[in-house]
Enzyme design. Structure first.
Site, PDB file in Angstrom:
ATOM      1  CG  ASP A 213      36.383  46.227  40.434  1.00 13.90           C
ATOM      2  OD1 ASP A 213      35.145  46.219  40.559  1.00 13.90           O
ATOM      3  OD2 ASP A 213      37.104  45.307  40.855  1.00 13.90           O
TER       4      ASP A 213
ATOM      5  NE  ARG B 179      30.597  36.657  42.481  1.00 12.76           N
ATOM      6  CZ  ARG B 179      31.060  37.901  42.330  1.00 12.76           C
ATOM      7  NH1 ARG B 179      30.212  38.921  42.292  1.00 12.76           N
ATOM      8  NH2 ARG B 179      32.349  38.144  42.219  1.00 12.76           N
TER       9      ARG B 179
ATOM     10  CD  GLU C  68      33.788  45.111  44.120  1.00  9.76           C
ATOM     11  OE1 GLU C  68      33.223  46.177  44.446  1.00  9.76           O
ATOM     12  OE2 GLU C  68      34.226  44.907  42.968  1.00  9.76           O
TER      13      GLU C  68
END
Length: 291
Positions: free
Chosen positions: A201, A103, A16
């Site tokens: 995303d 998170r 990521e």
């Protein structure tokens, strides 16, 4: 001619947050708690494990200052500086210590050097996460509430518009951005991604002002015109979990894409860093955190 190749040797569990800085690509492996650096010139790959302090790490950006560390990271336990020379981290703040199922996820810096990063509800509690803003004086502010899975965020080249993805909405939002205050205003929806059966995303922008969105579970990155909302181009990729993208290379004309390993499918390039060339466009240089 457009071409896609796996680069480097590292295979992430869940890559990521790619960002091009100082001729190298920085990114993270969320599930292995690693910050990674890839040097395409030498092929060298470096990593820093932050398991003991940060845990699962959602994103990384460079800093202008180096006191306490030359990188800024966000993860399970909030925001931290990371010193690449020693591997040590320095805690800054944790806005959600009481939310054990949240998170920090993706984040980037505005053109004026503020850091925006949001949280994700890992149990999919709708609206239970938040997009935050860290100013250069290290004060933390709420930028946008009612989020479920904070993901890609990027600014137009002139800094006047911020584009943002809260994944379950299946759209790209836009805000007016004030460099004087760091505030977001005039929320509107500029792109619908509902025609792609996958999750929007990570995201980046090119020098023409078009947005490039990576689709988790979708094996592709799609390019959109935010003015019309139309899809302009789609890059098909050799693994389902394409998570985020960033332009890099000497001319910012190579698109790097991070990927993850699918829960059930076995794929040759899953978890690898992919490089797309021949797109005929250039990206916009990244901004470091000003604090």
């Amino acid at each position: 001619m457009e071409s896609v190749n796996a680069v480097g040797n590292y295979r992430a569990q869940w890559g990521e947050g790619p960002i091009w800085w100082n001729d190298r690509l920085l990114y993270v492996d969320i599930e292995k708690h690693l910050v990674l650096e890839y040097d395409p010139e030498s092929g060298e790959e470096k990593s820093w494990n932050v398991s003991d302090t940060v845990g699962r790490i959602g994103t990384v950006v460079p800093r202008i200052k180096t006191d306490g560390g030359d990188l800024l990271v966000a993860g399970d336990t909030g925001l931290h500086f990371l010193d690449r020379s020693t591997g040590k981290t320095t805690a800054i703040t944790d806005p959600e210590p009481d939310k054990e199922n949240n998170r920090f996820n993706d984040g980037k810096c505005s053109p004026d050097g503020r850091f925006f990063a949001g949280t994700i509800s890992l149990v999919k509690n709708q609206g239970d996460a938040t997009l935050y803003r860290l100013d250069p004086d290290l004060t933390l502010h709420t930028a946008f509430e009612g989020v479920t899975n904070s993901n890609g965020i990027i600014w137009s080249a002139d800094g006047a518009t911020c584009y943002y993805i809260d994944t379950p909405r299946l759209e790209v939002m836009a805000f007016d951005y004030s460099p004087d205050t760091g505030q977001l205003s005039k929320q509107r929806n500029v792109i619908s991604t509902s025609d792609i059966s996958a999750s929007p995303d990570g995201m980046t922008i090119d020098a023409n002002g078009n947005l490039w969105v990576a689709f988790c579970h979708g094996a592709c990155v799609a390019c959109y015109d935010p003015n019309s909302g139309k899809e302009l181009h789609r890059v098909e990729l050799p693994c389902l979990e394409t998570t985020a993208c960033a332009f890099g290379g000497n001319g910012l004309d190579e698109l790097y894409v991070t990927t993850g390993i699918h829960k059930t499918e076995t794929e040759e390039h899953a978890g690898r860093l992919l490089k797309v060339t021949g797109l005929g466009v250039q990206g916009v240089a990244a901004t470091p955190f000003a604090g």
